[in-house]
Design a protein around this motif. Structure first.
Motif, PDB file in Angstrom:
ATOM      1  N   VAL A 101     -50.696 -43.074 -36.616  1.00 38.91           N
ATOM      2  CA  VAL A 101     -50.761 -42.852 -37.733  1.00 38.91           C
ATOM      3  C   VAL A 101     -50.383 -44.468 -37.796  1.00 38.91           C
ATOM      4  N   ASP A 102     -51.249 -44.491 -39.160  1.00 43.76           N
ATOM      5  CA  ASP A 102     -50.641 -46.357 -39.868  1.00 43.76           C
ATOM      6  C   ASP A 102     -51.685 -46.555 -41.304  1.00 43.76           C
ATOM      7  N   ASP A 103     -50.954 -46.929 -42.275  1.00 47.69           N
ATOM      8  CA  ASP A 103     -51.415 -46.828 -43.620  1.00 47.69           C
ATOM      9  C   ASP A 103     -52.322 -47.729 -43.975  1.00 47.69           C
ATOM     10  N   VAL A 104     -52.389 -49.459 -43.132  1.00 47.90           N
ATOM     11  CA  VAL A 104     -53.623 -49.952 -43.109  1.00 47.90           C
ATOM     12  C   VAL A 104     -53.912 -51.155 -41.717  1.00 47.90           C
ATOM     13  N   ILE A 105     -55.454 -50.954 -40.821  1.00 50.13           N
ATOM     14  CA  ILE A 105     -54.944 -51.248 -40.284  1.00 50.13           C
ATOM     15  C   ILE A 105     -55.611 -53.372 -40.819  1.00 50.13           C
ATOM     16  N   ARG A 143     -60.268 -50.440 -32.893  1.00 50.06           N
ATOM     17  CA  ARG A 143     -61.466 -50.380 -34.197  1.00 50.06           C
ATOM     18  C   ARG A 143     -60.708 -48.884 -34.050  1.00 50.06           C
ATOM     19  N   PRO A 144     -60.111 -48.332 -35.255  1.00 49.19           N
ATOM     20  CA  PRO A 144     -59.313 -46.536 -35.955  1.00 49.19           C
ATOM     21  C   PRO A 144     -60.826 -45.215 -35.294  1.00 49.19           C
ATOM     22  N   ASP A 145     -60.515 -44.057 -34.953  1.00 46.34           N
ATOM     23  CA  ASP A 145     -60.665 -43.403 -34.861  1.00 46.34           C
ATOM     24  C   ASP A 145     -61.452 -42.499 -36.411  1.00 46.34           C
ATOM     25  N   PHE A 146     -60.135 -42.905 -36.739  1.00 46.95           N
ATOM     26  CA  PHE A 146     -60.423 -41.927 -38.346  1.00 46.95           C
ATOM     27  C   PHE A 146     -59.863 -43.057 -39.624  1.00 46.95           C
ATOM     28  N   VAL A 147     -60.969 -43.012 -40.689  1.00 47.28           N
ATOM     29  CA  VAL A 147     -60.289 -44.148 -41.511  1.00 47.28           C
ATOM     30  C   VAL A 147     -60.366 -43.405 -43.312  1.00 47.28           C
ATOM     31  N   GLY A 148     -59.502 -43.444 -43.648  1.00 46.70           N
ATOM     32  CA  GLY A 148     -59.871 -42.795 -45.226  1.00 46.70           C
ATOM     33  C   GLY A 148     -60.729 -44.023 -45.555  1.00 46.70           C
ATOM     34  N   LYS A 149     -60.367 -45.456 -45.877  1.00 48.98           N
ATOM     35  CA  LYS A 149     -61.853 -46.150 -46.459  1.00 48.98           C
ATOM     36  C   LYS A 149     -61.666 -47.604 -45.900  1.00 48.98           C
ATOM     37  N   ASN A 150     -62.976 -47.892 -45.868  1.00 48.56           N
ATOM     38  CA  ASN A 150     -62.788 -49.181 -45.552  1.00 48.56           C
ATOM     39  C   ASN A 150     -62.879 -50.335 -47.228  1.00 48.56           C
TER      40      ASN A 150
END
Length: 178
Positions: A101-105, A143-150
């Motif tokens: 889990v991270d805040d930003v990719i 590539r993230p599996d779960f994204v809050g917002k692009n």
């Protein structure tokens, strides 16, 4: 740096957290053998929020650990020792499903360093990635599996995630580099 726009306020962060928690549960058919690992610094409060939301939904506590990747980064010229997961890490991750889990990719380099640090702790059956914000500009095939917002951004912008736990306010803002 000049504040350009608020892209997520406290309510939007809460909604994204709830959605990601549900997606994690659904994708993994529950929470059996699931561990959340927050990448220091702001991945940690986000991982704890996800764990709290998962517990509300499933009625079971989920393990959360912190991961310090500082000395696994490829932009350091000297590595004197290998950092480890936080001292409370008391469980073997071998065979577990680990959600990083991270805040930003952004470029993907932080995630690459986190994977290296994580693999030193064992061999999970699966590693998934959850981020609050995906801003694009990848330099590595991650590539993230779960994204809050692009959030499409330019390289001249900075995405700044603030959590009450670390910054006294919940918001995600875009700043312009000077």
């Amino acid at each position: 740096m000049k504040k350009k726009a608020i892209i997520l306020d406290d309510k939007a962060i809460s909604r994204a957290t709830t959605r990601i928690a549900n997606e994690i549960i659904e994708r993994n058919k529950g929470i059996k053998d699931l561990i959340l690992v927050g990448v220091k610094t702001r991945g940690v409060p986000f991982a704890k929020r996800l764990a709290k939301k998962i517990e509300e939904i499933e009625g079971e506590e989920i393990t959360v650990y912190d991961l310090d990747i500082t000395l696994y980064r490829d932009d350091l010229s000297e590595i004197s020792y290998f950092p480890v997961l936080n001292k409370q890490f008391s469980e073997d991750i071998t065979g577990k499903i680990v959600v990083l889990v991270d805040d930003v990719i952004y470029t993907g380099r932080t995630v690459r360093a986190a994977l290296n640090a994580l693999i030193n702790q064992g061999r999970p059956s699966k590693v998934q990635l959850a981020v609050l914000v995906d801003r694009g500009h990848r330099e590595l095939p991650i590539r993230p599996d779960f994204v809050g917002k692009n959030v499409p951004t330019s390289r001249m912008e900075i995405v700044d995630v603030n959590f009450v736990e670390t910054d006294g306010i919940d918001e995600v803002i875009i700043k312009e580099k000077r």
